[in-house]
Design a protein around this motif. Structure first.
Motif, PDB file in Angstrom:
ATOM      1  N   ASN A  55      33.372  45.811  44.156  1.00  0.00           N
ATOM      2  CA  ASN A  55      33.131  45.563  45.731  1.00  0.00           C
ATOM      3  C   ASN A  55      33.881  44.458  46.398  1.00  0.00           C
ATOM      4  O   ASN A  55      33.826  44.134  47.379  1.00  0.00           O
ATOM      5  N   CYS A  56      34.607  43.626  45.461  1.00  0.00           N
ATOM      6  CA  CYS A  56      35.254  42.260  46.044  1.00  0.00           C
ATOM      7  C   CYS A  56      36.418  42.873  46.718  1.00  0.00           C
ATOM      8  O   CYS A  56      37.273  43.764  46.479  1.00  0.00           O
ATOM      9  N   SER A  57      36.486  42.118  48.108  1.00  0.00           N
ATOM     10  CA  SER A  57      37.720  42.463  48.994  1.00  0.00           C
ATOM     11  C   SER A  57      38.258  41.145  49.224  1.00  0.00           C
ATOM     12  O   SER A  57      37.707  39.974  49.334  1.00  0.00           O
ATOM     13  N   ASP A  58      39.765  41.061  49.216  1.00  0.00           N
ATOM     14  CA  ASP A  58      40.722  39.954  49.216  1.00  0.00           C
ATOM     15  C   ASP A  58      40.065  38.937  50.662  1.00  0.00           C
ATOM     16  O   ASP A  58      39.684  39.691  51.533  1.00  0.00           O
ATOM     17  N   LEU A  59      40.468  37.833  50.453  1.00  0.00           N
ATOM     18  CA  LEU A  59      40.196  36.978  51.478  1.00  0.00           C
ATOM     19  C   LEU A  59      40.730  37.077  52.846  1.00  0.00           C
ATOM     20  O   LEU A  59      40.135  36.961  53.904  1.00  0.00           O
ATOM     21  N   ASN A  60      41.735  37.798  53.078  1.00  0.00           N
ATOM     22  CA  ASN A  60      42.459  38.212  54.180  1.00  0.00           C
ATOM     23  C   ASN A  60      41.906  39.386  55.020  1.00  0.00           C
ATOM     24  O   ASN A  60      41.898  39.650  56.057  1.00  0.00           O
ATOM     25  N   SER A  61      40.792  39.828  54.301  1.00  0.00           N
ATOM     26  CA  SER A  61      40.260  41.231  55.092  1.00  0.00           C
ATOM     27  C   SER A  61      38.910  40.685  55.949  1.00  0.00           C
ATOM     28  O   SER A  61      38.249  39.894  55.682  1.00  0.00           O
ATOM     29  N   THR A  62      38.580  41.740  56.903  1.00  0.00           N
ATOM     30  CA  THR A  62      37.375  41.482  57.683  1.00  0.00           C
ATOM     31  C   THR A  62      36.201  42.119  57.097  1.00  0.00           C
ATOM     32  O   THR A  62      35.604  42.931  57.627  1.00  0.00           O
ATOM     33  N   LEU A  63      35.916  41.714  55.723  1.00  0.00           N
ATOM     34  CA  LEU A  63      35.197  42.345  54.862  1.00  0.00           C
ATOM     35  C   LEU A  63      33.562  42.135  55.282  1.00  0.00           C
ATOM     36  O   LEU A  63      32.658  42.695  54.860  1.00  0.00           O
ATOM     37  N   LEU A  64      33.146  40.933  55.956  1.00  0.00           N
ATOM     38  CA  LEU A  64      31.827  40.692  56.373  1.00  0.00           C
ATOM     39  C   LEU A  64      31.422  41.952  57.303  1.00  0.00           C
ATOM     40  O   LEU A  64      29.976  41.767  57.577  1.00  0.00           O
TER      41      LEU A  64
ATOM     42  N   THR B  72      28.864  46.183  54.749  1.00  0.00           N
ATOM     43  CA  THR B  72      27.630  45.681  53.851  1.00  0.00           C
ATOM     44  C   THR B  72      27.732  45.581  52.417  1.00  0.00           C
ATOM     45  O   THR B  72      27.485  44.612  51.677  1.00  0.00           O
ATOM     46  N   TYR B  73      28.800  46.327  51.736  1.00  0.00           N
ATOM     47  CA  TYR B  73      28.896  46.856  50.564  1.00  0.00           C
ATOM     48  C   TYR B  73      30.097  45.962  49.836  1.00  0.00           C
ATOM     49  O   TYR B  73      30.433  45.961  48.838  1.00  0.00           O
ATOM     50  N   LYS B  74      30.869  45.154  50.870  1.00  0.00           N
ATOM     51  CA  LYS B  74      31.973  44.189  50.424  1.00  0.00           C
ATOM     52  C   LYS B  74      31.376  42.829  50.344  1.00  0.00           C
ATOM     53  O   LYS B  74      30.746  42.172  50.681  1.00  0.00           O
ATOM     54  N   THR B  75      32.105  42.104  49.091  1.00  0.00           N
ATOM     55  CA  THR B  75      31.849  40.677  49.177  1.00  0.00           C
ATOM     56  C   THR B  75      33.101  39.904  48.892  1.00  0.00           C
ATOM     57  O   THR B  75      34.294  40.506  48.726  1.00  0.00           O
ATOM     58  N   THR B  76      33.126  38.735  49.210  1.00  0.00           N
ATOM     59  CA  THR B  76      34.256  37.726  49.216  1.00  0.00           C
ATOM     60  C   THR B  76      34.554  37.204  47.734  1.00  0.00           C
ATOM     61  O   THR B  76      33.719  37.274  46.851  1.00  0.00           O
ATOM     62  N   PRO B  77      35.978  37.078  47.438  1.00  0.00           N
ATOM     63  CA  PRO B  77      36.062  36.351  46.422  1.00  0.00           C
ATOM     64  C   PRO B  77      35.363  35.047  46.189  1.00  0.00           C
ATOM     65  O   PRO B  77      35.072  34.732  44.885  1.00  0.00           O
ATOM     66  N   ALA B  78      35.018  34.089  47.264  1.00  0.00           N
ATOM     67  CA  ALA B  78      34.485  32.880  46.940  1.00  0.00           C
ATOM     68  C   ALA B  78      32.947  33.116  46.509  1.00  0.00           C
ATOM     69  O   ALA B  78      32.310  32.595  45.735  1.00  0.00           O
ATOM     70  N   LEU B  79      32.294  34.346  47.323  1.00  0.00           N
ATOM     71  CA  LEU B  79      30.932  34.712  46.731  1.00  0.00           C
ATOM     72  C   LEU B  79      30.840  35.144  45.434  1.00  0.00           C
ATOM     73  O   LEU B  79      30.005  34.757  44.787  1.00  0.00           O
TER      74      LEU B  79
ATOM     75  N   PRO C 198      34.379  26.449  50.317  1.00  0.00           N
ATOM     76  CA  PRO C 198      35.634  26.809  49.183  1.00  0.00           C
ATOM     77  C   PRO C 198      36.342  27.883  49.942  1.00  0.00           C
ATOM     78  O   PRO C 198      37.573  27.904  49.866  1.00  0.00           O
ATOM     79  N   GLU C 199      36.028  28.693  50.569  1.00  0.00           N
ATOM     80  CA  GLU C 199      36.744  29.876  51.275  1.00  0.00           C
ATOM     81  C   GLU C 199      37.576  29.501  52.293  1.00  0.00           C
ATOM     82  O   GLU C 199      38.462  29.672  52.398  1.00  0.00           O
ATOM     83  N   ALA C 200      37.004  28.320  53.123  1.00  0.00           N
ATOM     84  CA  ALA C 200      37.830  27.826  54.209  1.00  0.00           C
ATOM     85  C   ALA C 200      38.936  26.959  53.736  1.00  0.00           C
ATOM     86  O   ALA C 200      39.976  26.731  54.201  1.00  0.00           O
ATOM     87  N   ILE C 201      38.696  26.169  52.687  1.00  0.00           N
ATOM     88  CA  ILE C 201      39.668  25.415  52.231  1.00  0.00           C
ATOM     89  C   ILE C 201      40.721  26.018  51.459  1.00  0.00           C
ATOM     90  O   ILE C 201      41.877  25.754  51.691  1.00  0.00           O
ATOM     91  N   ALA C 202      40.405  27.221  51.027  1.00  0.00           N
ATOM     92  CA  ALA C 202      41.232  27.839  50.350  1.00  0.00           C
ATOM     93  C   ALA C 202      42.364  28.749  51.317  1.00  0.00           C
ATOM     94  O   ALA C 202      43.507  28.979  50.779  1.00  0.00           O
TER      95      ALA C 202
END
Length: 498
Positions: A104-113, A116-123, A259-263
């Motif tokens: 379910n992980c989707s890379d940082l640059n996607s509008t995954l929020l 509902t079924y996608k999660t961020t790498p930071a999460l 951390p996601e913003a810092i990345a």
């Protein structure tokens, strides 16, 4: 540290009530605790020699500080783990190609929020890479402590021990640093301010310091709000979702959103190292304040511990470490959330309420003002006396009632705690609050004489008990019911002897 942990503290909708309540309750109670500790030269329990009936509230705030330490040290351990992870060419929470990532992980640059079924790498880094939450089904399935987090927690405990074992004087700390101990705004009610101010010079201008310190704290919180909402606004724009979908409090803000913003910054590893070093220094300082309030409060109450401060400090920090181990298991975030929800919520409001009542209505505002004048050469103004006697207690009473009336059971994400866990949480909360009536009952029963004599001893400063023996009580402030009971008792005695 608290502002970083709870971003809602300075949100736009919250700013007006925050400033209002800070003026009518925060600053007056901050000033009251500084003066109380400085004049009596004791910790949170020992200061109540001025009104022995209320000593239980001292043990209440000591227990609250101890409970907070059980999970607060875990936040610092997480920060240390993140700091170690930041020393890399590429931060581990940027991509989804790690061993802990799920499909379910989707890379940082996607509008995954928006999905509902996608999660961020930071999460996923926080919940799966650090906590291993996916290996636990709930609070009844904790598992064993993770050795990586246990090692970080051990480092934190060792640092705390060597910062505290010799006490405040030898570590070079003075009360002014209590401003950085603020884990709940001004830190009132945790015994930290009383503990640190007890090391002040008797003539120190605590009024000036209370004004400066509380004002700087509020301005810092206000400034931090700009930083927090800049981060949140950026993430909201980046993922093209509403701000309330991004904004969160608790560990999610510090260990996922930041951390996601810092990345996304150039040289992100450097910024991550700087951020988590800052988090560590703030966290360690706050943890030291909480631990010091426990140690000073108990050592000042039980004098034989003075000779064994090093051993007693070791006992406290090791006990804290052992209990904190439950928070670094696979399901440790559930224990953490339970502690965070119950350890210092309603109970801290209750403790400060009883503290304010004891000072203002039993010891007396006028006498307390005389004590302050003896220290700094001037009496508190009308504003402070009115807040201590009427405004702050009424506000705190209202907040305690609202806290009970609007209680929501704890949850973490989509996980709702079972009823038994909520009951355990309430037992934890009540265990600190119940110290007030328990100690009052014990003290009342242990004092000599009739009901009125016991009451007189219980609300008279210990240094003036000889006045009670001679029937020369300087201040005998009791409720109408207590006065009625005393009158009734005297009537029965008169009838009996007649």
């Amino acid at each position: 540290m608290f502002v970083l942990y709870n971003g809602a503290v300075v949100s736009g909708a919250f700013l007006v009530p925050y400033l209002f309540f800070m003026v009518i309750a925060g600053m007056p109670l901050f000033y009251m605790e500084l003066a109380l500790g400085q004049y009596n030269r004791e910790g949170a329990a020992g200061v109540w020699k001025i009104c022995p009936l209320f000593k239980g509230v001292g043990f209440t705030v000591i227990l609250i500080s101890l409970y907070v330490g059980f999970y607060y040290n875990v936040i610092i351990a997480w920060a240390l783990f993140y700091l170690f992870s930041s020393f890399s060419g590429e931060l581990p929470w940027i991509h989804c190609n790690n061993t802990w990532n799920s499909p379910n992980c989707s890379d940082l640059n996607s509008t995954l929020l928006n999905d509902t079924y996608k999660t961020t790498p930071a999460l996923e880094y926080f919940e799966r890479g650090v906590l291993h939450l996916h290996e636990s089904s709930g609070i009844d399935d904790l598992g064993l402590p993770r050795w990586q987090l246990t090692s970080c927690l051990a480092v934190v405990i060792v640092v705390l021990y060597f910062s505290l074992w010799k006490g405040v004087k030898t570590s070079g700390k003075v009360w002014i640093e209590a401003a950085t101990q603020i884990c709940f705004s001004l830190g009132v009610g945790f015994g930290v301010l009383i503990a640190f101010s007890s090391y002040n010079k008797f003539s120190n201008n605590c009024y000036r310091d209370a004004i400066i310190t509380s004002s700087i704290n509020s301005l810092t919180s206000f400034f931090s709000g700009f930083v927090i909402f800049s981060f949140l606004g950026y993430m909201s724009h980046k993922h093209n979702v509403a701000l309330d979908k991004v904004a969160t409090d608790g560990p999610g803000l510090v260990f996922i959103i930041y951390p996601e913003a810092i990345a996304t910054l150039p040289g992100s590893s450097v910024w991550a190292v700087i951020f988590f070093i800052m988090l560590l220094t703030l966290g360690i300082d706050s943890a030291m304040g909480g631990m010091e309030s426990v140690i000073t409060g108990l050592i000042d109450e039980f004098k034989f511990l003075h000779k064994h401060r090093e051993l007693f400090t070791l006992f406290i920090v090791v006990s804290t470490f052992l209990i904190s181990l439950s928070c670094v298991t696979n399901g440790g975030i559930y224990v953490f959330t339970l502690l965070d929800h119950f350890a210092a919520g309603t109970s801290i409001l209750f403790g400060v309420l009883i503290e304010a009542i004891g000072i203002a209505w039993f010891y007396g505002v006028d006498r307390f003002s005389d004590d302050i004048q003896e220290m700094i050469g001037q009496r508190p103004g009308l504003y402070w006396r009115l807040c201590w006697k009427f405004v702050s207690p009424c506000f705190l009473l209202f907040m305690v009632v609202v806290s009970f009336a609007t209680f929501n059971p704890p949850k973490y994400g989509s996980y709702y705690f079972p009823t038994w866990a909520t009951m355990v949480g309430w037992c934890l909360s009540i265990s600190s609050m119940i110290m007030v009536p328990l100690y009052a009952f014990y003290k009342f029963c242990s004092l000599p004489g009739s009901f009125c004599d016991k009451l007189a001893y219980a609300i008279t400063p210990e240094t003036e008990h000889h006045l009670v023996e001679r029937g020369e009580v300087r201040q005998f402030t009791v409720s109408i019911m207590a006065a009625f009971m005393c009158t009734a008792e005297q009537g029965r005695l008169h009838k009996f002897h007649g």
